[in-house]
Design a protein around this motif. Structure first.
Motif, short mmCIF file in Angstrom:
data_model
loop_
_atom_site.label_atom_id
_atom_site.label_comp_id
_atom_site.label_asym_id
_atom_site.label_seq_id
_atom_site.Cartn_x
_atom_site.Cartn_y
_atom_site.Cartn_z
N PRO A 1 6.18 -10.21 7.91
CA PRO A 1 5.55 -10.48 9.23
C PRO A 1 4.03 -10.37 9.21
O PRO A 1 3.35 -11.02 9.99
N ASP A 2 3.50 -9.52 8.32
CA ASP A 2 2.04 -9.38 8.27
C ASP A 2 1.37 -10.43 7.40
O ASP A 2 0.16 -10.39 7.17
N GLY A 3 2.17 -11.39 6.88
CA GLY A 3 1.60 -12.46 6.08
C GLY A 3 1.62 -12.21 4.58
O GLY A 3 1.27 -13.09 3.81
N THR A 4 2.04 -11.02 4.15
CA THR A 4 2.09 -10.71 2.71
C THR A 4 3.21 -11.50 2.05
O THR A 4 4.32 -11.57 2.57
N LYS A 5 2.90 -12.10 0.91
CA LYS A 5 3.90 -12.89 0.17
C LYS A 5 4.49 -12.05 -0.95
O LYS A 5 3.75 -11.43 -1.73
#
Length: 555
Positions: A178-182
């Motif tokens: 959700p925080d954009g971390t892949k």
């Protein structure tokens, strides 16, 4: 190449001005010291001829002075290294704010500089080697977390994708938090055969989207093991935790728990962090037996508001399970407001009109919401008032007329207080001096002076002394004395200065020549007191001559 780079930097500098007298610039990070941010004076409508009188200044609340102002042309330039990642981290946009102040007339302009990211960081894995234990009977489709690389850049310059060396057994799945971390996961595509191959070695590559592209790699080592029927299972796939930022080191932060349906050593679970940055490992420790996670470093909401931790549970047979922990840091009112004071007019001419701005106050509080909302007040009943200029800026303004002869200096204490519970505050003192204006004429101690002098007195004899006082300071309060006029006798008689002189410094009136009662028995004249600013006052002097028996009878 340096000239080309400088030209590129200048071309990337953008400015625009919106309502509310706000000037905005945008520059890339890591510009060299002295690089042009923008022609601030020109963008504020100030010509080069106006600059000396308008006294353009900048006020910033940051501890570091990232910008400086050229005196001769008012250009805003880079003064210190600007590293977007260290200043703003993952926050976007990254904006540095300051106020531009001008005098004659006074005005404040709000200036914001957006720091644009450049691709100056390559993706990097926490460890160069990832080891995975897989039982031979693992069914195809099973996924194994590989962790994630970290790239402090943002946008296209940040981590964009992962790549895996070509092989027939495994594929790569990239998931986004959700925080954009892949995050990269290894997917088993075909059945394993330990008798054919016990170990598999792959290379995982993380790439960003910059130009040119930057990348980082990690080695993946897969060990194929004999059957260990049941892997550990965590009680939750994602744990959500909220921690106060002032949590004491050594306190229990949270606990993770996994179970294993095997028996003996195959059911003994060991916990460890996986895919977790070194900086986070310095803040938390994980007990490998109990799964207890304790705080071992300072949690600071102002530095970082959110952490994501990956936890691995491994049984005695080498099988693993993974869980995520989302940690939200809760703000505590632990930052005292700070004040920056910029005197605009010091000393202040005593004839300055009310509403004149004498200082600018900039306040900052690193806390958030109510903990970071700051109000300013001025202590004491003084002829000044504070007026809000913007969210973080106040103007100190003259409220009532000043009189240097009554008060020549003011020691002003300004206090900034936040709205936290309990509230925190800090104070700064500002000493403002009042400069003299020649608004007081000399005043004689007496309106009229009189004296008696015997005739035939020698020249230079002291007759009397006058004195006038002036409440002003310096040259404005320095008094000199002069003969202003009066009667010395009938028309055609000798001028007054042939009979009397006045010392311009001391005010002593002395005889200038012989006095003769039979010729004139009374002198009336005016003395003038004059200060250094040209103001004057007068007094009347009357001198009567006493007779001496200096004439024989005549027949």
């Amino acid at each position: 190449s340096g000239r080309v780079a400088l030209l590129g930097a200048v071309l990337l500098c953008v400015w625009w001005r919106a309502a509310g007298e706000r000037v905005r610039y945008a520059i890339p990070e890591e510009l060299g010291r002295g690089s042009l941010v923008g022609p601030l004076a020109r963008d504020l409508g100030l010509s080069a001829d106006e600059l000396p009188a308008r006294k353009l200044l900048i006020v910033a609340g940051d501890e570091k002075q990232y910008f400086s102002l050229e005196e001769n042309n008012g250009n805003l330039r880079v003064n210190d290294r600007i590293d977007r990642e260290s200043i703003c981290g993952a926050v976007s946009p990254c904006v540095l704010s300051l106020e531009a102040v001008v005098e004659s007339p006074f005005d404040i302009f709000h200036v914001s500089v957006t720091i644009q990211d450049i691709n100056d960081n390559a993706p990097q894995f926490d460890g160069e080697l990832v080891t995975i234990e897989m039982i031979e009977s693992t069914p195809p489709g099973t996924r194994f977390p590989l962790g994630s690389a970290r790239d402090p850049d943002i946008g296209e310059n940040s981590l964009q994708n992962y790549e895996l060396t070509s092989n027939t057994l495994f594929s790569l799945l990239v998931r986004e938090s959700p925080d954009g971390t892949k995050h990269a996961e290894l997917v088993l595509e075909n059945a394993l055969d330990r008798e054919k191959e016990r170990n598999h070695n792959l290379v995982l590559t993380a790439v960003d989207g910059g130009d040119p592209v930057r990348s980082g790699t990690a080695q993946i080592k897969i060990n194929v093991t004999d059957a260990n029927d049941n892997p550990p299972v965590f009680t939750k796939e994602i744990y959500t935790v909220r921690l106060m930022e002032n949590l004491i080191e050594g306190s229990l932060a949270f606990q993770v728990k996994a179970t294993d349906n095997d028996e003996g050593t195959n059911a003994e679970i060991t916990y460890s962090f996986s895919d977790t940055a070194k900086s986070i490992r310095q803040l938390f420790t994980l007990d490998p037996r109990t799964g207890d996670v304790k705080v071992t470093g300072p949690l600071d909401y102002e530095e970082r508001k959110y952490y994501e931790v990956s936890v691995e549970g491994k049984d005695g047979g080498g099988l693993t399970a993974h869980a995520k922990v989302h940690i939200d840091i809760i703000d505590v009112n632990d930052n005292v407001p700070t004040l920056s004071l910029l005197p605009i007019l010091n000393p202040i001419p005593e004839d300055s009109v009310p509403s004149t701005v004498v200082a600018v106050i900039n306040v900052r509080d690193r806390d958030s919401e109510e903990n970071g909302e700051v109000s300013c007040k001025m202590d004491g009943n003084l002829p000044f008032r504070l007026e809000t200029s913007s969210e973080n800026t106040y103007k100190l303004i003259i409220a009532n007329a000043l009189d240097r002869e009554k008060v020549s200096a003011y020691n002003i204490t300004i206090t900034a207080t936040d709205r936290g519970m309990p509230a925190l505050s800090s104070s700064r003192e500002l000493v403002l001096e009042v400069s003299d204006v020649n608004d007081n004429a000399p005043v004689f101690e007496e309106a009229a002076y009189s004296a008696y002098v015997a005739e035939n007195n020698a020249a230079g004899a002291l007759v009397l002394r006058v004195q006038a006082r002036d409440a002003d300071a310096g040259a404005n309060g320095r008094v000199s004395y002069w003969l202003a006029g009066g009667s010395a006798g009938a028309a055609g008689a000798a001028p007054l200065v042939t009979f009397f002189t006045v010392d311009k410094e001391s005010g002593e009136v002395r005889t200038a020549g012989p006095l003769d009662f039979e010729k004139k028995s009374k002198y009336i004249f005016i003395l003038e007191a004059r200060d250094g600013g040209g103001l004057v006052s007068h007094c009347k002097v009357q001198i009567e001559i006493t007779d001496a028996n200096d004439n024989a009878p005549e027949i």
